[in-house]
Write an enzyme that holds these catalytic residues in place. Structure first.
Site, PDB file in Angstrom:
ATOM      1  N   ASN A 111     -23.985 -13.734  31.934  1.00 19.51           N
ATOM      2  CA  ASN A 111     -23.501 -12.693  32.849  1.00 19.51           C
ATOM      3  C   ASN A 111     -23.358 -11.334  32.153  1.00 19.51           C
ATOM      4  O   ASN A 111     -22.728 -10.434  32.686  1.00 19.51           O
ATOM      5  CB  ASN A 111     -22.180 -13.119  33.498  1.00 19.51           C
ATOM      6  CG  ASN A 111     -21.070 -13.330  32.485  1.00 19.51           C
ATOM      7  OD1 ASN A 111     -21.266 -13.151  31.290  1.00 19.51           O
ATOM      8  ND2 ASN A 111     -19.901 -13.708  32.950  1.00 19.51           N
TER       9      ASN A 111
ATOM     10  N   LEU B  31     -26.170  -4.434  31.119  1.00 21.52           N
ATOM     11  CA  LEU B  31     -25.970  -2.987  31.010  1.00 21.52           C
ATOM     12  C   LEU B  31     -26.369  -2.428  32.368  1.00 21.52           C
ATOM     13  O   LEU B  31     -27.479  -2.693  32.837  1.00 21.52           O
ATOM     14  CB  LEU B  31     -26.846  -2.409  29.903  1.00 21.52           C
ATOM     15  CG  LEU B  31     -26.723  -0.896  29.643  1.00 21.52           C
ATOM     16  CD1 LEU B  31     -27.136  -0.593  28.202  1.00 21.52           C
ATOM     17  CD2 LEU B  31     -27.550  -0.034  30.584  1.00 21.52           C
TER      18      LEU B  31
ATOM     19  N   HIS C  24     -10.692  -9.518  36.039  1.00 18.47           N
ATOM     20  CA  HIS C  24     -11.770  -9.006  35.170  1.00 18.47           C
ATOM     21  C   HIS C  24     -13.120  -8.945  35.854  1.00 18.47           C
ATOM     22  O   HIS C  24     -14.045  -8.331  35.351  1.00 18.47           O
ATOM     23  CB  HIS C  24     -11.848  -9.811  33.877  1.00 18.47           C
ATOM     24  CG  HIS C  24     -12.669 -11.070  33.958  1.00 18.47           C
ATOM     25  ND1 HIS C  24     -12.461 -12.038  34.904  1.00 18.47           N
ATOM     26  CD2 HIS C  24     -13.692 -11.511  33.190  1.00 18.47           C
ATOM     27  CE1 HIS C  24     -13.323 -13.022  34.720  1.00 18.47           C
ATOM     28  NE2 HIS C  24     -14.079 -12.736  33.696  1.00 18.47           N
TER      29      HIS C  24
ATOM     30  N   LYS D 110     -30.475  -6.967  32.495  1.00 20.07           N
ATOM     31  CA  LYS D 110     -29.806  -8.255  32.513  1.00 20.07           C
ATOM     32  C   LYS D 110     -29.959  -8.931  31.165  1.00 20.07           C
ATOM     33  O   LYS D 110     -31.057  -8.991  30.624  1.00 20.07           O
ATOM     34  CB  LYS D 110     -30.485  -9.082  33.610  1.00 20.07           C
ATOM     35  CG  LYS D 110     -29.678 -10.132  34.286  1.00 20.07           C
ATOM     36  CD  LYS D 110     -28.388  -9.673  34.857  1.00 20.07           C
ATOM     37  CE  LYS D 110     -27.473 -10.871  34.966  1.00 20.07           C
ATOM     38  NZ  LYS D 110     -26.086 -10.576  34.874  1.00 20.07           N
TER      39      LYS D 110
ATOM     40  N   MET E 279     -25.038  -7.503  39.337  1.00 19.41           N
ATOM     41  CA  MET E 279     -26.330  -6.932  39.751  1.00 19.41           C
ATOM     42  C   MET E 279     -26.261  -6.199  41.090  1.00 19.41           C
ATOM     43  O   MET E 279     -26.261  -4.987  41.121  1.00 19.41           O
ATOM     44  CB  MET E 279     -27.418  -7.997  39.774  1.00 19.41           C
ATOM     45  CG  MET E 279     -27.740  -8.524  38.405  1.00 19.41           C
ATOM     46  SD  MET E 279     -29.273  -9.492  38.346  1.00 19.41           S
ATOM     47  CE  MET E 279     -28.803 -10.969  39.214  1.00 19.41           C
TER      48      MET E 279
ATOM     49  N   CYS F 299     -15.030 -10.537  24.627  1.00 23.04           N
ATOM     50  CA  CYS F 299     -16.011 -10.098  25.625  1.00 23.04           C
ATOM     51  C   CYS F 299     -15.306  -9.029  26.464  1.00 23.04           C
ATOM     52  O   CYS F 299     -14.116  -9.136  26.727  1.00 23.04           O
ATOM     53  CB  CYS F 299     -16.388 -11.297  26.497  1.00 23.04           C
ATOM     54  SG  CYS F 299     -17.613 -10.891  27.746  1.00 23.04           S
TER      55      CYS F 299
ATOM     56  N   GLY G 213     -15.831 -13.386  39.531  1.00 26.33           N
ATOM     57  CA  GLY G 213     -15.720 -14.834  39.336  1.00 26.33           C
ATOM     58  C   GLY G 213     -16.806 -15.529  40.145  1.00 26.33           C
ATOM     59  O   GLY G 213     -17.180 -15.077  41.225  1.00 26.33           O
TER      60      GLY G 213
ATOM     61  N   ASP H 266     -16.357 -16.633  23.936  1.00 25.95           N
ATOM     62  CA  ASP H 266     -16.868 -15.274  23.759  1.00 25.95           C
ATOM     63  C   ASP H 266     -15.685 -14.354  23.478  1.00 25.95           C
ATOM     64  O   ASP H 266     -15.221 -13.617  24.350  1.00 25.95           O
ATOM     65  CB  ASP H 266     -17.664 -14.819  24.976  1.00 25.95           C
ATOM     66  CG  ASP H 266     -18.568 -13.640  24.623  1.00 25.95           C
ATOM     67  OD1 ASP H 266     -18.517 -13.177  23.470  1.00 25.95           O
ATOM     68  OD2 ASP H 266     -19.309 -13.184  25.498  1.00 25.95           O
TER      69      ASP H 266
ATOM     70  N   HIS I 289     -21.422  -4.754  29.595  1.00 23.61           N
ATOM     71  CA  HIS I 289     -20.596  -5.964  29.530  1.00 23.61           C
ATOM     72  C   HIS I 289     -21.185  -6.888  28.474  1.00 23.61           C
ATOM     73  O   HIS I 289     -22.287  -7.415  28.648  1.00 23.61           O
ATOM     74  CB  HIS I 289     -20.606  -6.663  30.911  1.00 23.61           C
ATOM     75  CG  HIS I 289     -19.882  -7.974  30.934  1.00 23.61           C
ATOM     76  ND1 HIS I 289     -20.306  -9.055  31.661  1.00 23.61           N
ATOM     77  CD2 HIS I 289     -18.742  -8.375  30.329  1.00 23.61           C
ATOM     78  CE1 HIS I 289     -19.469 -10.072  31.490  1.00 23.61           C
ATOM     79  NE2 HIS I 289     -18.511  -9.680  30.676  1.00 23.61           N
TER      80      HIS I 289
END
Lengths: 476, 146
Positions: free
Chosen positions: A202, A205, A399, A475, A376, A98, A402, A95, A234
């Site tokens: 993952n 917004l 970041h 999500k 979340m 990202c 994890g 990604d 994200h």
């Protein structure tokens, strides 16, 4: 991971001395409990990275490091092209670019309380999220080329976004050196209908409330006020980035085998920066960075429209937009000399300190905002780059939390409906098209983001500025 | 999850990876192991048995070794799923040396019925293995990034 395998530099930094085929040591930034909780694979992968040609100083792992592909997620490594340095598709990941952007609304949580359900429904209806979701923008080939060269600046020129915010995006919203001609027809085809989409997994917004200010002066400079609402997004370069990652990982692995390069892990596939394939990858990867920057700009634009429809006159100004899967050329002082090196950050955030020339004037005194995503139910954080970070890990920080638990284990442990209900009872509205996706992303499947952020702060990688808690989560 | 073929059991399973998912196919031949690994790939997003075989898509790959051939096969399916907005529930694979000819049967994603959990970004070379563990028992596996 067994602490006794590491040498303590401080309570928040641990060294694995160079041995065997390692060209440099490896350094892990974390406190003892985080290290003890880390997968042994992080040890294996970060020491593997230390064996790659042209690596300088050390291979670094951030406090949120976990088992990745070749590189650990949370890995940082710099390569010098003048010392045979390499670029690695695995070191950037699938990604590409990202990242996270956070926008300020100037509204208080109290203001939006009566609108919360409408806001959640409207954002869910208008921001494409989840598997197979498509955007309203379908790009022709010339438009695709323009997007791949122009990034967020292209999106703004098309009417999606705000030109005044471009300096709050890394690289001013446009990554130089992109070569759209190196982006394959398949990567283009995968992206045709995916502009302005969140994706899945993952990605999210979130509408969040600033619940704690940890550095008042920096928070003021960032425009963060207690009780106010921000929006964090994200997501990344979508199908285009995934396809470029897939194609170059394969090509680099095959090329390495053909030229007799023995890699400790095939996934570490890399090529000399100066080689034709290395240059092709850099051109395509930079085009994918532009795709991610444009994508987040468009999702930000849709979000702004939803807010202004519900709260006329509201502005959503960008605090910052920062990527955490990249390879970038940066100048750093190494062995007392200023050198241009290729910094891979795989699941690690660039964190320029105060005074850095690449920061806009409005952020230069404070340092770069470092945006740390939650999951979340868990908090997110805004940090600021420090002067010390430059000499610690090439101005890099963590970041996110994890994962603590695999998707597999999370699925056995939680049911999506229950996760949504539990979060609703805490005042957090979740909107998702997939109940199973929610279960896999349950907050409990992630490590304690607070511990990761504390370790980053105490190690000096970045300093804590504010804590954000979710009100609404769309999500992916 | 299982299918009896020539006395050997063809089956698939998912295995855990720190942040993502591993897909594993097993069978009496290299081909069945590849077919089963593809079913496991579908299982990352939805229940393969809930997918109807309405449309067939052909996929050809060529690779220098069986392991890269597996990631090429799975990545070709990831690509077809992405651009066609389809899920696949049945697969046929023929392998001739370095060449794979595959066919995948499936249908357009139905968000309500399939409730796809997550999209796969790509098949990786992590935990990548294609071996004949013992005569007549093939394993084809890798981790997929989601």
């Amino acid at each position: 991971m067994d602490l006794t395998r590491l040498e303590s530099i401080s309570a928040f930094a641990w060294r694995i001395p160079a041995r065997g085929t390692m060209r440099v040591p490896a350094v892990i930034f974390a406190d003892a409990p985080l290290i003890e909780d880390m997968d042994d694979k992080v040890f294996e992968q970060i020491t593997n990275v230390a064996t790659l040609p042209g690596i300088v100083e050390a291979a670094y792992a951030m406090p949120d490091a976990h088992w990745g592909y070749g590189f650990p997620i949370g890995g940082v490594a710099a390569f010098d092209p003048n010392e045979g340095g390499v670029v690695s598709a695995g070191g950037v990941g699938f990604d590409i670019s990202c990242g996270v952007r956070t926008m300020l609304t100037g509204l208080s949580a109290h203001d939006i309380e009566p609108l919360k359900a409408a806001l959640a429904d409207e954002l869910f209806a208008r921001v494409p999220a989840g598997v197979g979701s498509t955007g309203r923008i379908v790009l022709s080939e010339p438009e695709m080329d323009a997007m791949l060269s122009g990034g967020a600046a292209w999106a703004v020129a098309q009417g999606y976004g705000d030109a005044a915010n471009l300096d709050r995006i890394e690289e001013g919203g446009r990554m130089a050196g992109a070569k759209p001609e190196e982006v394959s027809p398949r990567a283009r085809k995968r992206q045709r209908k995916e502009m302005g989409t969140l994706g899945s997994g993952n990605h999210y917004l979130e509408v969040q409330e600033v619940t704690e200010i940890l550095a008042p002066e920096a928070a003021r400079a960032f425009g963060l006020k207690i009780g106010e609402v921000v929006v964090s997004i994200h997501c990344g370069s979508r199908g285009l980035g995934h396809q470029i990652g897939t194609e170059f990982l394969r090509d680099m692995a095959v090329a390495a085998a053909e030229s007799g390069i023995v890699l400790p892990d095939r996934e570490l596939a890399c090529a000399p920066i100066a080689s034709p394939i290395g240059q092709r990858y850099l051109g395509a990867m930079r085009a994918a960075i532009n795709c991610a920057l444009a994508n987040r700009e468009i999702v930000g634009h849709i979000t702004r429209q939803v807010f202004t429809d519900l709260v006329p006159g509201v502005r959503l100004d960008l605090l910052f937009d920062v990527s955490h899967n990249t390879c970038k050329v940066e100048e750093h002082v190494i062995d007392g000399k200023r050198r241009a090196v290729f910094i891979h950050r795989k699941g690690a955030t660039r964190a320029f300190g105060p005074g850095h020339s690449e920061l806009p004037e409005s952020l230069r005194a404070t340092g770069q905002p470092v945006l740390i995503g939650g999951s979340m139910g868990t908090a997110s954080y805004v940090l600021a780059g420090t002067a010390a970070s430059e000499s610690l890990a090439f101005s890099s920080a963590c970041h996110g939390a994890g994962r603590r638990m695999s998707r597999h284990a999370a699925l056995k442990r939680w049911k999506g409906r229950r996760v949504v209900d539990d979060l609703a009872a805490r005042g957090i509205m979740i909107r998702s098209r997939s109940s199973r996706g929610v279960a896999e992303e349950a907050p409990g499947a992630y490590k304690d983001v607070g511990a990761v952020v504390d370790a980053s702060d105490k190690a000096g990688l970045a300093r804590k500025v504010a804590r954000l808690e979710p009100l609404i989560c769309i999500k992916g | 999850m299982t299918r009896k073929t020539r006395g050997e059991t063809a089956r698939w399973e998912l295995f855990p990876h720190g942040a993502d998912m591993g897909v594993r196919g097993m069978g009496p031949s290299l081909e069945t192991a590849f077919e089963q690994a593809a079913l496991a790939l579908t299982a990352v997003l939805t229940d393969p048995s809930a997918v109807e075989s309405q449309t067939a898509v052909d996929v050809d790959c060529e690779a220098p070794d069986p392991e890269i051939l597996l990631t090429d096969w799975l990545n070709a399916l990831v690509y077809e799923m992405a651009i066609r907005n389809m899920v696949f529930g049945r697969f046929r694979v023929q392998i001739d040396g370095s060449r794979l000819r595959g066919r995948a049967w499936g249908e357009t994603v139905d968000a309500g019925r399939h409730e796809p959990a997550v999209e796969v970004k790509g098949a990786t070379m992590t935990a990548l293995k294609v071996i004949e563990e013992r005569p007549g028992k093939w394993i084809a596996q890798c981790v997929v990034d989601v």
